[in-house]
Design an enzyme around this catalytic site. Structure first.
Site: not given
Ligand SMILES: Cc1cc2nc3c(=O)[nH]c(=O)nc-3n(C[C@H](O)[C@H](O)[C@H](O)COP(=O)(O)OP(=O)(O)OC[C@H]3O[C@@H](n4cnc5c(N)ncnc54)[C@H](O)[C@@H]3O)c2cc1C
Length: 494
Positions: A22, A53-55, A121, A235, A276, A333, A368, A374
Site C-alpha cells: 500500500a 504474500a503468497q497467493g 482460492e 489463517h 477461511r 493472520h 475477508r 492486496l
Molecule cells: C504470510 C502472508 C501471506 C499473505 N498472502 C496474501 C495473499 O496472497 N493475497 C492477499 O491479498 N493478501 C495476503 N496477505 C495479506 C496481505 O499481504 C497484507 O494485508 C498486505 O500486504 C498489507 O500491506 P500493507 O502495505 O498494508 O502493510 P505491510 O506490508 O505490513 O507494510 C507495513 C509497513 O509499515 C511500516 N511501519 C509500521 N509501523 C511503522 C512506523 N511506526 N513508522 C514507520 N513505518 C512503519 C513497516 O516497516 C512496513 O514497511 C498475506 C499476509 C501474510 C502475513
C-alpha cells in the site's frame, strides 16, 4: 529526543508511512502526478506482510468472471457485514490497478499462450487470483515497486530504525506531518498511513513482528476513529511443530490445486475450499476433538514447481511435502478492522489517510475473501493519493514552528505475555470471561480489541463467541466504531 521537538527533517507534499504494497504504491501514485513524496519505513522490505504474500491478488479478469461475480463472492464471504460501496469500488477498480502494475513492470505468471494464469482460492467461485513466481507474489511485486520508488527523484525515502514514526504532527486539528523516533519532523500537506495490521499481537501469527497496530495507535492519538477491531482473521494453514518455520503460511492456493486437510486419523473433515472462517474453525474443533496440536496438510500430489518458495522453505526446515504430510494449525493472520476510512482512504481527521491493512474500509465485512487484501492496497492507495493531493488537504499550509505532536500510547511491540494472552483469550473461540482478562492489558490495541469483542455478542465470520454461538440478525451490517467519546458504539454501514 521527544517527538516533534527535533530539527525539521524534511518537507513534502505527501508523507507516506510504510513501505509495503500500500505504501509503495501510494508513493508512486503521488509522485506520478508531480508531488514531492516522503516515504517513511521503519523496517526493511522483507519485514512487511506484503513481502510474504503468497497467493496473489484478486481481480475479475478471467473469461468466466465479472465484477458482479467478484462482488457476490466478497459479500458471501463477508457474512452479512460487507460495506457494499467499498466492495463495489474494489471489484470495479482491481482490474485497472492490475493493468497498472503490469505497466509498471510487475510480471505476473502467464500460461503457455501468455494469458494471465489465474489461481483458485477458498470462497472464490471462479479462478481469479493472479500471482507472480508461483507463491512468491509479494516478494516479486515489492522488489519491482521498491526499485521504481528508489529511481523516482520526487520520492525521498527515509528508512531504518530512526525512521519509525512515533507521532503525527497536528496543526489546527489537521494532520500536517509526522514525527520520527530520532527527533526529525517531516512536514507535509497530508499523511497516508500504510503501516500494516495488528495480527502480530497474537502469539501464533503468520505476520512479521512489526504488525502490531502502530498505525491504529498513531491515528487514535490524533483523534481518529477506529472500527471493527474484534474482527481478526485466522489463517487455517500455518505450519506448526517445525523449528524455524513456526507460523509459516501455506497458501490457500495449494488447496485450490488439490491439497487436502486430514485429522490425526488420516480422515478428511472439511471442504478445503470453504471460507477461511469455516475452515479455521473446523480445524480448531477437530484438534480439540482429537486432543491434537495440529492437523495435517497433504500436498504430496502438488507440483512443487507451482509453489517453489513453499516447498523450498519446508525442505530447508527438514520437511519434504512431496513425501510427507505437513503439520498445520490456524494462526492470527489479518486485521479486518483498523482506522475507519471512507472510499478515498480519508480518516475522520482532516489530512490523515489510511490505506491497506491498517485501514478499515468495511469491504471485508466479517470475513475477508482470500487475496482481496492486496487488491485493496492498490485500489485504495491510488484513491487516497489522488484525494490527498487534489482535495482540501492540499490547501492547508503547515507552517514550521506551529502545531504539536499527537502523543498517545507508546508505539512499542507487545510483550510475550500480551501475545500469549491474546492467543488464549481473543483467539478463534472467545468467551466473556476470557476477554475480560484482557481489558487491563498494557497494550492499548489489545485492550481495545477485547472491548470490541465483548460488545459483539454473537458469532459472525471470524468472530466466534462460545457464549453467543448464533449469528444475531439484528447485527447484520452493524459495525463497532470508537470515536471521540472513547466508547465503542454501533453504526450501520451499507
Ligand atoms: C504470510 C502472508 C501471506 C499473505 N498472502 C496474501 C495473499 O496472497 N493475497 C492477499 O491479498 N493478501 C495476503 N496477505 C495479506 C496481505 O499481504 C497484507 O494485508 C498486505 O500486504 C498489507 O500491506 P500493507 O502495505 O498494508 O502493510 P505491510 O506490508 O505490513 O507494510 C507495513 C509497513 O509499515 C511500516 N511501519 C509500521 N509501523 C511503522 C512506523 N511506526 N513508522 C514507520 N513505518 C512503519 C513497516 O516497516 C512496513 O514497511 C498475506 C499476509 C501474510 C502475513
Amino acid at each position: 529526543m521527544p517527538p516533534g521537538q527535533g530539527s525539521l527533517g524534511a518537507e513534502a507534499d505527501l508523507a507516506v508511512v510504510g513501505a509495503g504494497a500500500a505504501g509503495l504504491y501510494a508513493a508512486l501514485c503521488g509522485a506520478r502526478v508531480g508531488a514531492r513524496v516522503a516515504l517513511i519505513s521503519a523496517t526493511p522490505l522483507a519485514q512487511t506482510a506484503s513481502y510474504w504474500a503468497q497467493g496473489g491478488l484478486a481481480a475479475a479478469v478471467g473469461p468466466d468472471d465479472s465484477v458482479e461475480l467478484h462482488l457476490a463472492d466478497t459479500e458471501r464471504a463477508g457474512r452479512g457485514a460487507v460495506r457494499r460501496s467499498a466492495a463495489q469500488t474494489l471489484v470495479a477498480e482491481a482490474p485497472a490497478r492490475l493493468a497498472d502494475l503490469q505497466s509498471l513492470g510487475v510480471r505476473f505468471d502467464g500460461d503457455r499462450v501468455g494469458k494471465l494464469e489465474l489461481g483458485l482460492e477458498g470462497g472464490h467461485s471462479v479462478r481469479r487470483v493472479v500471482h507472480a513466481g508461483g507463491s512468491a507474489t509479494g516478494r516479486r511485486m515489492l522488489r519491482q515497486l521498491s526499485a521504481l520508488v528508489v529511481a523516482q527523484p520526487r520520492i525521498a525515502v527515509l528508512e531504518g530504525g530512526g525512521a519509525r514514526v512515533s507521532a503525527l504532527w497536528m496543526v489546527d486539528g489537521h494532520c500536517a506531518g509526522v514525527c520520527l523516533q530520532d527527533g526529525r519532523l517531516v512536514r507535509a500537506q497530508a499523511v497516508i498511513l500504510a503501516t500494516g495490521g495488528d495480527a502480530a499481537l497474537w502469539s501464533r501469527t503468520t505476520n512479521p513482528p512489526g504488525s502490531f497496530g502502530a498505525g491504529m495507535l498513531l491515528a487514535r492519538a490524533a483523534g481518529a476513529a477506529l472500527a471493527d477491531l474484534e474482527l481478526v482473521q485466522f489463517h487455517p494453514t500455518a505450519v506448526t511443530g517445525v523449528p524455524g518455520r513456526e507460523g509459516f503460511l501455506i497458501t490457500e492456493a495449494i488447496r485450490g490445486e488439490g491439497a487436502t486437510l486430514r485429522d490425526s486419523n488420516g480422515e478428511r473433515f472439511v471442504d478445503e475450499l470453504a471460507g477461511r472462517d469455516e475452515v479455521a474453525r473446523a480445524i480448531q474443533v477437530r484438534m480439540d476433538q482429537t486432543a491434537s496440536e495440529s492437523v495435517t496438510l497433504d500436498m504430496r500430489e502438488i507440483d512443487p514447481a507451482r509453489f517453489p518458495n513453499v516447498f523450498t522453505a519446508l525442505r530447508e526446515a527438514g520437511v519434504d511435502p512431496s513425501r510427507e504430510l505437513v503439520s498445520v494449525a490456524p494462526a492470527a493472520h489479518y486485521a479486518i478492522g483498523g482506522v475507519l476510512v471512507d472510499l478515498y482512504g480519508r480518516s475522520t481527521v482532516p489530512g490523515l489517510y489510511a490505506v491497506g491493512e491498517t485501514s478499515c474500509t468495511g469491504l471485508h465485512g466479517a470475513n475477508r475473501l482470500a487475496s482481496n487484501s492486496l487488491s485493496e492496497c492498490f485500489v485504495f492507495a491510488d484513491r487516497a493519493a489522488a484525494d490527498a493531493l487534489g482535495g482540501a488537504a492540499a490547501t492547508v499550509s503547515a507552517e514550521a514552528g506551529q502545531g504539536h505532536a499527537a502523543l498517545g500510547a507508546e508505539i512499542a511491540a507487545p510483550s510475550r505475555q500480551t501475545r500469549a494472552a491474546m492467543w488464549e483469550h481473543a483467539g478463534i473461540a472467545r468467551t466473556r470471561e476470557g476477554l475480560r482478562q484482557l481489558l487491563d492489558c498494557p497494550d492499548r490495541i489489545a485492550a481495545l480489541t477485547a472491548r470490541f469483542a465483548l460488545e459483539r455478542k454473537e458469532t459472525r465470520g471470524v468472530h466466534q463467541r462460545l457464549d453467543f454461538p448464533a449469528t444475531d440478525p439484528a447485527l447484520e451490517h452493524r459495525h463497532l466504531v470508537i470515536r471521540d467519546d472513547d466508547e465503542p458504539a454501533w453504526e450501520t454501514w451499507n
